[in-house]
Scaffold this active site. Structure first.
Site, PDB file in Angstrom:
ATOM      1  N   CYS A 112       0.818  -1.222   0.000  1.00 26.07           N
ATOM      2  CA  CYS A 112       0.000   0.000   0.000  1.00 26.07           C
ATOM      3  C   CYS A 112       0.850   1.269   0.000  1.00 26.07           C
ATOM      4  O   CYS A 112       0.328   2.361  -0.214  1.00 26.07           O
ATOM      5  CB  CYS A 112      -0.949   0.013   1.187  1.00 26.07           C
ATOM      6  SG  CYS A 112      -2.005  -1.425   1.259  1.00 26.07           S
ATOM      7  N   HIS A 246      -3.242   7.028   3.624  1.00 25.70           N
ATOM      8  CA  HIS A 246      -3.691   5.804   2.955  1.00 25.70           C
ATOM      9  C   HIS A 246      -5.113   5.483   3.413  1.00 25.70           C
ATOM     10  O   HIS A 246      -5.416   5.530   4.601  1.00 25.70           O
ATOM     11  CB  HIS A 246      -2.731   4.665   3.309  1.00 25.70           C
ATOM     12  CG  HIS A 246      -3.185   3.327   2.838  1.00 25.70           C
ATOM     13  ND1 HIS A 246      -3.706   3.122   1.573  1.00 25.70           N
ATOM     14  CD2 HIS A 246      -3.190   2.114   3.455  1.00 25.70           C
ATOM     15  CE1 HIS A 246      -4.015   1.844   1.446  1.00 25.70           C
ATOM     16  NE2 HIS A 246      -3.724   1.214   2.571  1.00 25.70           N
ATOM     17  N   ASN A 277     -10.252   0.128   0.311  1.00 20.74           N
ATOM     18  CA  ASN A 277      -8.784   0.153   0.308  1.00 20.74           C
ATOM     19  C   ASN A 277      -8.283  -0.328  -1.058  1.00 20.74           C
ATOM     20  O   ASN A 277      -8.442  -1.500  -1.397  1.00 20.74           O
ATOM     21  CB  ASN A 277      -8.285  -0.757   1.434  1.00 20.74           C
ATOM     22  CG  ASN A 277      -6.775  -0.816   1.525  1.00 20.74           C
ATOM     23  OD1 ASN A 277      -6.068  -0.342   0.642  1.00 20.74           O
ATOM     24  ND2 ASN A 277      -6.277  -1.402   2.600  1.00 20.74           N
TER      25      ASN A 277
HETATM   26  O1  UT7 Z   1      -3.747  -1.518   3.537  1.00 25.25           O
HETATM   27  C1  UT7 Z   1      -2.794  -2.099   4.381  1.00 25.25           C
HETATM   28  C2  UT7 Z   1      -3.020  -1.678   5.747  1.00 25.25           C
HETATM   29  N1  UT7 Z   1      -4.228  -2.293   6.265  1.00 25.25           N
HETATM   30  C3  UT7 Z   1      -4.812  -1.792   7.309  1.00 25.25           C
HETATM   31  O2  UT7 Z   1      -4.374  -0.774   7.792  1.00 25.25           O
HETATM   32  C4  UT7 Z   1      -5.971  -2.533   7.935  1.00 25.25           C
HETATM   33  C5  UT7 Z   1      -5.885  -2.421   9.422  1.00 25.25           C
HETATM   34  N2  UT7 Z   1      -6.892  -3.170  10.147  1.00 25.25           N
HETATM   35  C6  UT7 Z   1      -8.192  -2.841  10.184  1.00 25.25           C
HETATM   36  O3  UT7 Z   1      -8.609  -1.932   9.509  1.00 25.25           O
HETATM   37  C7  UT7 Z   1      -9.105  -3.588  11.148  1.00 25.25           C
HETATM   38  O4  UT7 Z   1      -8.318  -4.367  12.013  1.00 25.25           O
HETATM   39  C8  UT7 Z   1     -10.179  -4.471  10.455  1.00 25.25           C
HETATM   40  C9  UT7 Z   1     -11.204  -3.595   9.748  1.00 25.25           C
HETATM   41  C10 UT7 Z   1      -9.511  -5.396   9.458  1.00 25.25           C
HETATM   42  C11 UT7 Z   1     -10.907  -5.293  11.490  1.00 25.25           C
HETATM   43  O5  UT7 Z   1     -11.487  -4.440  12.478  1.00 25.25           O
HETATM   44  P1  UT7 Z   1     -11.285  -4.751  14.029  1.00 25.25           P
HETATM   45  O6  UT7 Z   1     -12.031  -3.721  14.761  1.00 25.25           O
HETATM   46  O7  UT7 Z   1      -9.806  -4.862  14.275  1.00 25.25           O
HETATM   47  O8  UT7 Z   1     -12.028  -6.113  14.217  1.00 25.25           O
HETATM   48  P2  UT7 Z   1     -11.449  -7.515  14.741  1.00 25.25           P
HETATM   49  O9  UT7 Z   1     -10.584  -8.122  13.703  1.00 25.25           O
HETATM   50  O10 UT7 Z   1     -10.896  -7.311  16.102  1.00 25.25           O
HETATM   51  O11 UT7 Z   1     -12.780  -8.350  14.860  1.00 25.25           O
HETATM   52  C12 UT7 Z   1     -13.772  -8.062  15.832  1.00 25.25           C
HETATM   53  C13 UT7 Z   1     -14.918  -9.056  15.677  1.00 25.25           C
HETATM   54  C14 UT7 Z   1     -14.447 -10.515  15.609  1.00 25.25           C
HETATM   55  O12 UT7 Z   1     -15.419 -11.307  16.262  1.00 25.25           O
HETATM   56  P3  UT7 Z   1     -15.137 -11.860  17.750  1.00 25.25           P
HETATM   57  O13 UT7 Z   1     -13.882 -12.692  17.611  1.00 25.25           O
HETATM   58  O14 UT7 Z   1     -14.933 -10.639  18.596  1.00 25.25           O
HETATM   59  O15 UT7 Z   1     -16.364 -12.638  18.048  1.00 25.25           O
HETATM   60  C15 UT7 Z   1     -14.493 -10.823  14.115  1.00 25.25           C
HETATM   61  O16 UT7 Z   1     -14.715 -12.188  13.859  1.00 25.25           O
HETATM   62  O17 UT7 Z   1     -15.600  -8.780  14.451  1.00 25.25           O
HETATM   63  C16 UT7 Z   1     -15.698 -10.000  13.682  1.00 25.25           C
HETATM   64  N3  UT7 Z   1     -15.647  -9.671  12.258  1.00 25.25           N
HETATM   65  C17 UT7 Z   1     -16.744  -9.306  11.561  1.00 25.25           C
HETATM   66  N4  UT7 Z   1     -18.028  -9.206  11.902  1.00 25.25           N
HETATM   67  C18 UT7 Z   1     -18.908  -8.817  10.943  1.00 25.25           C
HETATM   68  C19 UT7 Z   1     -14.567  -9.598  11.441  1.00 25.25           C
HETATM   69  N5  UT7 Z   1     -14.937  -9.223  10.213  1.00 25.25           N
HETATM   70  C20 UT7 Z   1     -16.286  -9.051  10.253  1.00 25.25           C
HETATM   71  C21 UT7 Z   1     -17.235  -8.653   9.299  1.00 25.25           C
HETATM   72  N6  UT7 Z   1     -18.526  -8.551   9.695  1.00 25.25           N
HETATM   73  N7  UT7 Z   1     -16.909  -8.353   8.020  1.00 25.25           N
END
Ligand code: UT7
Length: 325
Positions: A112, A246, A277
Site C-alpha cells: 500500500c 492511505h 482500500n
Molecule cells: O492496507 C494495508 C493496511 N491495512 C490496514 O491498515 C488494515 C488495518 N486493520 C483494520 O482496519 C481492522 O483491524 C479491520 C477492519 C480489518 C478489522 O477491524 P477490528 O475492529 O480490528 O475487528 P477484529 O478483527 O478485532 O474483529 C472483531 C470481531 C471478531 O469477532 P469476535 O472474535 O470478537 O467474536 C471478528 O470475527 O468482528 C468480527 N468480524 C466481523 N463481523 C462482521 C470480522 N470481520 C467481520 C465482518 N462482519 N466483516
C-alpha cells in the site's frame, strides 16, 4: 533541478460492490462495516479488465492533465501488488498500450506504500537529470487476490488506479516534491501476505491479513513518517493545508487526524467510504480527486502518507508551485 507533479489522473472501474452486496456473500452487515471501516462501497474491475488496463486509463488522464504526450515520457514506474503477470512487468504492458516508445519501464512492489516509494524513485530520476518526464502509475486489481469467503478481508478491498507525471519541466505549474521519507520493517512481514506467485509457493492465492496487529502499526508508522517528512522540509504541522493518508480504514484516518491536532479535521481528505482500500492506488486516487475539486494556491502544502505490507511506510510533502522549478 526540482521534481514536481505536473498532472494527475485516476481510474475507477464501473462496477460498485456495496455493503448490502457483501451481506449476501458472507456473515456481515452494513452497520459493522461502516462502524469498523467507514466503507460503504468499493469498485470491482470487470473479468477482462486487468491492472495494466486500469493503469493505462489512469495514465492517459494524467498525461492529458499534464499536457504532454506519451512519446515525451522517459520512464514508466508501476506500483502494484497485483501485476498482470510476474513477467512481463505491468509497466511494459502499459508502455505498449500508451505507445510510449522511448520510455523505460519497471514495476515496484511496496504494497500500500507503493505510490510513495514510486514517487521517491521518480523524484530521484528527475533530479539527477536521468529523466525529464517520469510517468508514475499505481494500479491494483485486489479483487483478484481477495477471498470472498473471508469476511475479515473481503469487505476491505477495492480495485482502481492512479497516476501522475513527475517532471523537471520549468514551464509547467505543479506540485514540488519538497520532502519524502520511506521506511520498512521486514520483521513484521507475516502480517499481510499473498503467498502465491513467488518461488516458495504456487497455490495459495488469497491475501491474508492480521488486521488487529496491522491496525496498531498503521497509525503510529504513518504519523512518524509525516513528522519526519515535515522535519526534512523544515516545516511544522501548521504549515500543511491537506493531509492525505492511505485509505485503509476510517478509524485509522481519524486516529491520524487526532494526532495532528492543529490540522482541522475537514483538511484530512477521504475517499475510503466510496472506494475502500485500493492499496498502492489509494493515495494517488485521493490526490487526483483533491486536485480536481479544490483550488490549491501557490505555496500550499499537501502531505501524503501510506502504510502497508512488508511492512512498508512513508510520506511525501508536495508544495504547489507555479514558478520555474
Ligand atoms: O492496507 C494495508 C493496511 N491495512 C490496514 O491498515 C488494515 C488495518 N486493520 C483494520 O482496519 C481492522 O483491524 C479491520 C477492519 C480489518 C478489522 O477491524 P477490528 O475492529 O480490528 O475487528 P477484529 O478483527 O478485532 O474483529 C472483531 C470481531 C471478531 O469477532 P469476535 O472474535 O470478537 O467474536 C471478528 O470475527 O468482528 C468480527 N468480524 C466481523 N463481523 C462482521 C470480522 N470481520 C467481520 C465482518 N462482519 N466483516
Amino acid at each position: 533541478m526540482k521534481a514536481k507533479i505536473i498532472g494527475t489522473g485516476s481510474y475507477l472501474p464501473e462496477r460498485v460492490l456495496t455493503n448490502q452486496d457483501l451481506e449476501k456473500m458472507v456473515d456481515t452487515n452494513d452497520e459493522w462495516i461502516v462502524s469498523r471501516t467507514g466503507m460503504k462501497e468499493r469498485r470491482i474491475a470487470g473479468p477482462e479488465e486487468f491492472t495494466s488496463d486500469m493503469g493505462a486509463a489512469a495514465a492517459r488522464a494524467a498525461l492529458a492533465d499534464a499536457g504532454i504526450s506519451a512519446d515525451e515520457v522517459d520512464f514508466i514506474i508501476v506500483a502494484t501488488i497485483t501485476p498482470d503477470y510476474l513477467c512481463p512487468s505491468s509497466s511494459c504492458l502499459i508502455q505498449t498500450a500508451l505507445g510510449a516508445k522511448k520510455a523505460a519501464a519497471m514495476d515496484v512492489q511496496a504494497a500500500c506504500t507503493g505510490y510513495i516509494y514510486a514517487l521517491a524513485i521518480a523524484k530521484s530520476f528527475v533530479e539527477t537529470g536521468l529523466c525529464k518526464n517520469v510517468l508514475l502509475i499505481a494500479s491494483e486489481k485486489l479483487s483478484s487476490v481477495t477471498d470472498y469467503k473471508d469476511r475479515s478481508t473481503c469487505i476491505l478491498f477495492g480495485d482502481g488506479a492512479s497516476a501522475c507525471v513527475v517532471s523537471s519541466d520549468a514551464q509547467k505549474k505543479g506540485h514540488l516534491i519538497s520532502s519524502i521519507c520511506l521506511a520498512s520493517d521486514g520483521e513484521q512481514s507475516d502480517l499481510i501476505v499473498i503467498p502465491s506467485g513467488g518461488c516458495r509457493t504456487s497455490a495459495q492465492h488469497y491475501l491474508k491479513m492480521a488486521g488487529n496487529e496491522v491496525f496498531k502499526h498503521a497509525v503510529r508508522r504513518m504519523e512518524s513518517a509525516c513528522r519526519e517528512c515535515l522535519n526534512l522540509a523544515g516545516l511544522k504541522e501548521t504549515d500543511i493545508s491537506w493531509l492525505i493518508p492511505h485509505q485503509a480504514n476510517i478509524r485509522i484516518i481519524d486516529a491520524m487526524a487526532k494526532r495532528f491536532e492543529h490540522l482541522p479535521p475537514e483538511r484530512v481528505f477521504k475517499t475510503v467510504h466510496k472506494y475502500g482500500n485500493t492499496s498502492a492506488s489509494s493515495v494517488g486516487i485521493a490526490l487526483d480527486e483533491l486536485l480536481k475539486q479544490e483550488q490549491i494556491q501557490e505555496g500550499e502544502k499537501i502531505l501524503l502518507t501510506a502504510f502497508g505490507g512488508g511492512l512498508t511506510w512513508g510520506a511525501a510533502l508536495l508544495t504547489a508551485s507555479g514558478e520555474s522549478a
